[in-house]
Design a protein around this motif. Structure first.
Motif, PDB file in Angstrom:
ATOM      1  N   LEU A 137       0.858  -1.188   0.000  1.00 55.51           N
ATOM      2  CA  LEU A 137       0.000   0.000   0.000  1.00 55.51           C
ATOM      3  C   LEU A 137       0.890   1.232   0.000  1.00 55.51           C
ATOM      4  CD1 LEU A 137      -2.775  -0.818   2.636  1.00 55.51           C
ATOM      5  CD2 LEU A 137      -3.011  -0.782   0.152  1.00 55.51           C
ATOM      6  N   GLY A 196       1.589  -2.682  10.823  1.00 48.06           N
ATOM      7  CA  GLY A 196       0.881  -3.500   9.842  1.00 48.06           C
ATOM      8  C   GLY A 196      -0.277  -4.298  10.396  1.00 48.06           C
ATOM      9  N   THR A 235      -3.440  -3.482   8.385  1.00 47.18           N
ATOM     10  CA  THR A 235      -3.282  -3.976   7.016  1.00 47.18           C
ATOM     11  C   THR A 235      -3.468  -5.494   6.979  1.00 47.18           C
ATOM     12  OG1 THR A 235      -1.657  -2.230   6.784  1.00 47.18           O
ATOM     13  CG2 THR A 235      -1.806  -3.809   4.993  1.00 47.18           C
ATOM     14  N   ASP A 249      -8.825  -5.495   0.838  1.00 43.98           N
ATOM     15  CA  ASP A 249      -7.937  -4.866  -0.140  1.00 43.98           C
ATOM     16  C   ASP A 249      -7.668  -5.826  -1.288  1.00 43.98           C
ATOM     17  OD1 ASP A 249      -6.950  -2.114   0.224  1.00 43.98           O
ATOM     18  OD2 ASP A 249      -6.632  -2.821   2.273  1.00 43.98           O
ATOM     19  N   THR A 306      -4.262  -7.660  -2.319  1.00 46.21           N
ATOM     20  CA  THR A 306      -3.648  -8.681  -1.469  1.00 46.21           C
ATOM     21  C   THR A 306      -3.205  -9.886  -2.293  1.00 46.21           C
ATOM     22  OG1 THR A 306      -5.159  -8.008   0.273  1.00 46.21           O
ATOM     23  CG2 THR A 306      -4.032 -10.097   0.593  1.00 46.21           C
TER      24      THR A 306
END
Lengths: 231, 357
Positions: B10, B37, B40, B49, B52
């Motif tokens: 990202l 993280g 995330t 996301d 990924t």
């Protein structure tokens, strides 16, 4: 023909203008919504180019835009030829279709920009939350994005419509000025003034003025009722 | 089980979890500094996301295989966001029903049957018709928790659900989350950077550092090392688990095997287990059973090991009679004077105990 204050006025250009503006608005909402969504979610540097392209009609003289559209959509041009292959008859320029095509390009930024900003203002986590509650993409779009962008849609539709009503250069280039077919009200008024028919010009202008004012007041009134601040 | 190895880029941040395996059971806390993280990783596990990559299997079901990922709506999770993420154009009730309507019929019926119980449990029964913009921060999170529970998730994810709240709501909500964990027994992934929340909720801790999973330990293991990231400027901490007993003479006992620990603050005696928090520096050591001392709590322990802690001090790791571990902090000088060595039986004098919160 309408008799008003002893002057006969041809209302056909007004009806044509409203019709073209209405169709253009619908087309722009249908095409502009996915485009605006795509642009709002875009993270790469291509976004700059795309934003600039969409905003071009804001700065370009309408005649330049009209000229290019004329080249691309002319009866022997590639687009028309391509459509003819699928059985299309008629032509894209100097017709109502041409007026709509020209208007769509010309009013594109006015439809896309408010929508894009409305979409950008929706927090991503709301969509994420909806996704964790088993809502698929279209489901999320219609249950979260659309209700939260009401104002964006309202502004977008109003501006697209109003801007199309008010255009001159592009419709003259792409539509021509064929009475009863492609003569829109802005051109009609110009013609009247050119031929010193001030009475007709007065009446048409006043009608447009009042109409525009009414439309805008209606929109802002609705906007207020939705409880959103105008500004 | 959750088996995975996930990567996600990202901007300039890179998540590269490394291989990990987590039991799908109890509370797993993702712990680390901001930027380590944790969020995330949780987003990658939830499929929020699209960029990924890697592998992820949950209960044998493939959620991520290379670039291909199972869409979030098909993962059957519940998610509580940091700021609740309630839909502002809907009432509390509509927010709660949003997910419910999208469940398959059998599950929807079950969830609808649970609706009132969950709404009561979470304490928002009187707020169903309110607009969500008229709720306080704590109320918003309650709605978010109810909304997630109603989805009957196989995994409940919470991303720092308390961080935006004032201390009072924080404490109330932590209590609620604890109860929810005990009552619904939904496996949970919980993000926080507050050691107090870890001590109170965690069964195991995933320590994150620079976009990687550093270690995965049980809470006991995580609290057993003197350099544990869970220790703040107050130094080493022990967390003891025990069963609450009815109060006596204004004190509130907890049973730890054969021993009893006395607390001055009250607790919910209906609960199966409570956790007490003891700072190492509040624990002293005596070789004989003290008789004439104002300290109420003294427990017989065995020394497991002595660990250096700074220049002049030692951390003494003790094992209590029920097997739980306790840290005591003493000076090197005292350790030499008392001849403290591993294996020796001593008495731990505990000056202060608090319930974890």
């Amino acid at each position: 023909m309408l008799e008003l204050f002893g002057t006969s006025v041809n209302l056909a250009p007004i009806w044509l203008t409203l019709e073209v503006a209405a169709i253009t608005t619908v087309v722009l909402l249908l095409l502009g919504t996915p485009l605006a969504w795509w642009m709002a979610k875009m993270r790469s540097s291509n976004k700059v180019l795309l934003e600039a392209l969409v905003a071009l009609p804001l700065v370009l003289p309408p005649t330049v835009l009209g000229f290019y559209l004329l080249i691309v959509f002319n009866p022997t041009g590639p687009v028309t030829e391509f459509l003819r292959f699928f059985g299309f008859e008629g032509q894209l320029t100097f017709s109502k279709t041409g007026l709509v095509i020209g208007s769509v390009f010309y009013s594109l930024p006015f439809a896309v920009q408010p929508l894009m900003h409305a979409f950008e203002a929706i927090p991503q986590r709301l969509l994420d939350a909806a996704a964790t509650m088993r809502a698929g993409f279209l489901d999320r779009f219609f249950t979260i994005v659309v209700p939260l962008s009401q104002r964006g849609f309202l502004v977008s539709a109003t501006l697209a419509f109003a801007h199309t009503v008010g255009e001159f250069g592009v419709v003259l280039m792409v539509g021509g000025n064929i009475p009863g077919q492609t003569r829109m009200v802005s051109i009609d008024i110009f013609d009247h003034v050119e031929s010193l028919e001030y009475d007709q010009a007065h009446i048409l202008s006043a009608m447009m003025l009042i109409f525009s004012l009414c439309v805008l007041m209606l929109v802002y009134g609705l906007n207020r009722r939705f409880g959103v601040k105008v500004g | 089980m959750i088996l995975g190895n996930l990567r996600l880029q990202l901007g300039h941040f890179q998540l590269d979890s490394g291989e990990f395996a987590l039991p799908l059971q109890g509370v797993t806390v993702l712990f680390g500094r901001s930027g380590s993280g944790k969020s995330t990783l949780l987003r990658a596990i939830s499929g929020l996301d699209k960029q990924t990559e890697g592998q992820l299997r949950v209960n044998g079901e493939v959620w991520q295989n290379g670039k291909h990922s199972l869409p979030t709506p098909e993962r059957h999770i519940g998610f509580v966001f940091q700021d609740a993420a309630l839909f502002p154009h809907m009432s509390v009730k509509q927010n709660l029903q949003y997910g419910l309507k999208r469940l398959p019929k059998a599950e929807r019926m079950a969830a609808e049957a649970d609706f009132n119980a969950i709404v009561m449990r979470v304490g928002i029964a009187d707020k169903l018709d309110r607009g969500v913009n008229f709720l306080s921060g704590g109320e918003r999170q309650r709605v978010a928790i109810a909304r997630a529970l109603l989805m009957r998730p196989q995994l409940l994810c919470m991303d720092e659900p308390l961080s935006a709240l004032d201390w009072r709501s924080k404490s109330e909500l932590l209590h609620l989350i604890e109860e929810v964990v005990a009552e619904y027994r939904i496996p949970m992934l919980y993000i926080t950077h507050a050691p107090a929340e870890v001590e109170r909720l965690a069964d195991r801790v995933v320590f994150m550092k620079d976009g990687r999973i550093d270690t995965i330990e049980t809470l006991q293991e995580a609290l057993a090392r003197p350099d544990s990231p869970l220790f703040d400027d107050q130094g080493a901490v022990s967390v003891l688990q025990g069963q609450p007993l009815p109060s006596e003479e204004g004190l509130h006992p907890i049973r730890l095997g054969a021993d009893t620990l006395w607390l001055s603050e009250g607790m919910d005696t209906q609960r199966e287990q409570v956790r007490a928090r003891i700072l190492a520096r509040d624990v002293s050591i005596s070789l004989s059973e003290p008789q004439d001392l104002s300290i109420i709590n003294h427990l017989q322990c065995t020394i497991l090991e002595l660990l250096p802690s700074g220049e002049q001090r030692l951390l003494v790791r003790l094992q209590m009679q029920d097997g739980q571990k306790l840290f005591a902090e003493v000076t090197r000088r005292s350790a030499e004077r008392l001849q403290l060595t591993a294996g020796r039986t001593v008495h731990a004098l505990i000056k202060a105990v608090a319930l974890t919160e």
